[in-house]
Design a protein around this motif. Structure first.
Motif, PDB file in Angstrom:
ATOM      1  N   ASN A 184       0.969  -1.313   0.061  1.00 54.72           N
ATOM      2  CA  ASN A 184       0.087  -0.028  -0.078  1.00 54.72           C
ATOM      3  C   ASN A 184       0.987   1.249   0.052  1.00 54.72           C
ATOM      4  N   VAL A 235       1.749   4.922   1.429  1.00 56.20           N
ATOM      5  CA  VAL A 235       1.831   5.588   3.099  1.00 56.20           C
ATOM      6  C   VAL A 235       2.441   6.994   2.708  1.00 56.20           C
ATOM      7  N   ARG A 236       2.004   7.988   3.480  1.00 55.77           N
ATOM      8  CA  ARG A 236       2.453   9.228   3.472  1.00 55.77           C
ATOM      9  C   ARG A 236       3.919   9.217   4.101  1.00 55.77           C
ATOM     10  N   GLY A 272       4.149   7.801   7.459  1.00 54.59           N
ATOM     11  CA  GLY A 272       3.734   6.765   7.861  1.00 54.59           C
ATOM     12  C   GLY A 272       2.182   6.666   7.757  1.00 54.59           C
ATOM     13  N   MET A 313      -1.992   7.170   6.751  1.00 49.52           N
ATOM     14  CA  MET A 313      -2.813   6.584   5.514  1.00 49.52           C
ATOM     15  C   MET A 313      -3.004   7.948   4.556  1.00 49.52           C
ATOM     16  N   ARG A 341       4.813   0.812   0.446  1.00 44.70           N
ATOM     17  CA  ARG A 341       5.137   0.282   1.694  1.00 44.70           C
ATOM     18  C   ARG A 341       4.848  -1.404   1.496  1.00 44.70           C
ATOM     19  N   ARG A 362      -4.378  -1.367   4.126  1.00 45.86           N
ATOM     20  CA  ARG A 362      -4.095  -0.020   4.226  1.00 45.86           C
ATOM     21  C   ARG A 362      -4.151   0.103   5.977  1.00 45.86           C
ATOM     22  N   CYS A 379      -0.835   0.939   7.971  1.00 37.99           N
ATOM     23  CA  CYS A 379      -0.251   2.260   8.017  1.00 37.99           C
ATOM     24  C   CYS A 379       0.091   2.664   9.651  1.00 37.99           C
ATOM     25  N   ASP A 380       0.926   3.594   9.965  1.00 38.83           N
ATOM     26  CA  ASP A 380       1.118   3.922  11.000  1.00 38.83           C
ATOM     27  C   ASP A 380      -0.068   4.554  11.935  1.00 38.83           C
TER      28      ASP A 380
END
Length: 499
Positions: A241, A243-244, A247, A249, A257, A311, A315-316
């Protein structure tokens, strides 16, 4: 990761296997079928998802001027045209050397999150809710959207209005609800007027509330059916997916990633403009849909899963408060079981819908939507790659453009294509658990379809390749007799077959 249920050599008499087909798979976008090979004891020896419709978008877009691509390629689909519209526009931004203005990027983001909202609402409330509310093997006459509307009228109404709001966001930003023209190479062709902003803001707060309620519905369904949902079609899969940079979404932009099935990071924040260094595509003779894999792991071990479940779990954090709180609850639920379950897709999808609703409301308060600096250009380039997170997962558009401004090469890897092998693995897991050794019924076969619907596949989008795909053509006379046939294998070589 090779599945023994897909090996005909496990059968004592492979020539005596009988074939059962689910044709077509229902309540999905596009046309596909599933075939099962069973022995005399109803033991399952092979299960495959076949994509049988054929479309040639990668080929017939060649020779078209590059600025037509964002409008042309969205004809792949009537459900997720905005996703293709924006991915192609991002690719053409690269061709024209553009750095988007703040207004252009925010208008596109608003358009994209409207697409996420309407698509997720459509899938959950209209396509999947009949299974989730009535049961996988419930009466087929009731197990449909008409049955949902009759028994759960408020729920059905909310689903309709959620989708309608997303479509209105698309109409305002793209010009119309389906196959709009708002995004262009280098930017957008209109801003959001104060009147349009105020029109959407009238309902934005209610849409956030309904989206939050939908997350609650998805959670309660999981709680009420915990044993079934936890074990249904469960597979272990790598994930992919965007990620920014931090990290978070980000469904519009970011770096790639990938993590393996044990949670180890394979690569992170990878520049998607060179996606081919980490992703490759394989073909099989029994499907028109390609099989992508991670290069480092190879075609047998490198398949992966994309979409809401990947996702939300990888994501973090989610950068909107309500969706982030929902994500944390999802990850912690029952020791993390929902986050690794195939039916966890539905819960994750509703978390993303809530995130989309929050993002839309926030963007509508941004005055840069009313800006007038809409387009930028820079140094012309011959290649363009655009990647976004479409409702169903990572979407890749890749184009080569010649000096005459014509597209000379196009490669599309759509979300459903990324999930191809994962869907096959999931339906094999379901077949082993629920169908193996049992007399087949419509309800049992629907279990296979439930597993496919969890991925929310768009089969129309996924069947676009031309050039390396296997193909068979038959010429039939008026009496129904075959006169001749032409076939091509996976290597692209054709051979003429006598009747």
């Amino acid at each position: 990761m090779t599945d023994p249920s897909n090996n005909l050599e496990t059968a004592a008499n492979p020539d005596k296997l009988r074939r059962v087909a689910i044709d077509p798979v229902s309540r999905v976008e596009g046309h596909g079928k599933v075939t099962l090979l069973l022995d005399e004891n109803d033991r399952v020896h092979q299960v495959r998802l076949h994509i049988v419709e054929f479309r040639g978008f990668e080929k017939f877009i060649q020779g078209r001027p590059y600025w037509e691509a964002p409008v042309m390629v969205q004809r792949l689909c009537g459900i997720c045209p905005v996703s293709h519209h924006i991915a192609a526009s991002k690719a053409m931004d690269m061709v024209v050397g553009a750095t988007l203005t703040p207004t252009a990027e925010k208008v596109r983001r608003l358009m994209h999150y409207g697409q996420i909202l309407q698509s997720h609402a459509l899938h959950f409330f209209h396509l999947s809710s009949p299974d989730l509310l009535f049961g996988f093997d419930s009466d087929v006459a009731k197990r449909n959207i008409v049955g949902v509307a009759a028994e759960y009228p408020d729920l059905a109404r909310q689903g309709v209005l959620l989708r309608r709001f997303g479509q209105e966001v698309i109409r305002v930003t793209a010009g119309k609800r389906i196959h709009g023209t708002g995004a262009i190479p280098g930017g957008v062709n209109k801003n959001v007027s104060p009147e349009e902003r105020d029109y959407l803001l009238q309902d934005a707060e209610q849409i956030v509330a309904w989206s939050r309620d939908a997350v609650g519905i998805a959670r309660r369904l999981f709680e009420q059916n915990l044993d079934l949902y936890n074990g249904f079609g469960r597979i272990r899969a790598h994930t992919l997916n965007l990620v920014r940079e931090d990290g978070a979404m980000d469904l519009y932009h970011g770096g790639l990633r990938a993590r393996d099935m044990d949670g180890n990071t394979l690569f992170d924040h990878f520049d998607y403009h060179h996606y081919w260094d980490v992703i490759f595509e394989d073909v099989k003779p029994w499907s028109y849909m390609k099989f992508p894999f991670l290069r480092s792991l190879g075609p047998e071990q490198g398949w992966y899963r994309v979409g809401p479940l990947a996702r939300v779990t990888q994501c973090d954090f989610i950068p909107t408060p309500l969706a982030e709180a929902a994500r944390r609850e999802f990850l912690a639920f029952n020791g993390g079981s929902a986050a690794s379950a195939t039916l966890g897709f539905h819960w994750a999808r509703m978390i993303e819908m809530l995130h989309a609703a929050e993002t839309i409301e926030s963007l509508l308060h941004d005055t840069e939507l009313q800006g007038h600096d809409l387009v930028s250009t820079g140094k012309r380039q011959g290649r363009g790659v655009g990647v976004i997170e479409a409702p169903r997962g990572t979407l890749i558009h890749h184009y080569r453009v010649d000096d005459n401004d014509q597209i000379i090469r196009c490669n599309l890897i759509v979300s459903t294509t990324h999930n191809n092998q994962a869907m096959n693995e999931a339906i094999r897991a379901v077949a082993r658990k629920y169908l193996d050794g049992r007399t087949l019924t419509e309800g049992l076969l629907n279990h296979i379809e439930v597993a496919i619907r969890a991925f929310d596949p768009c089969l129309s989008c996924a069947t676009h390749a031309l050039g390396k795909m296997p193909l068979e053509l038959e010429l039939i006379d008026a009496a129904g007799e075959r006169i001749s046939a032409l076939s091509r294998g996976t290597e692209g070589a054709g051979s003429c077959l006598a009747a």
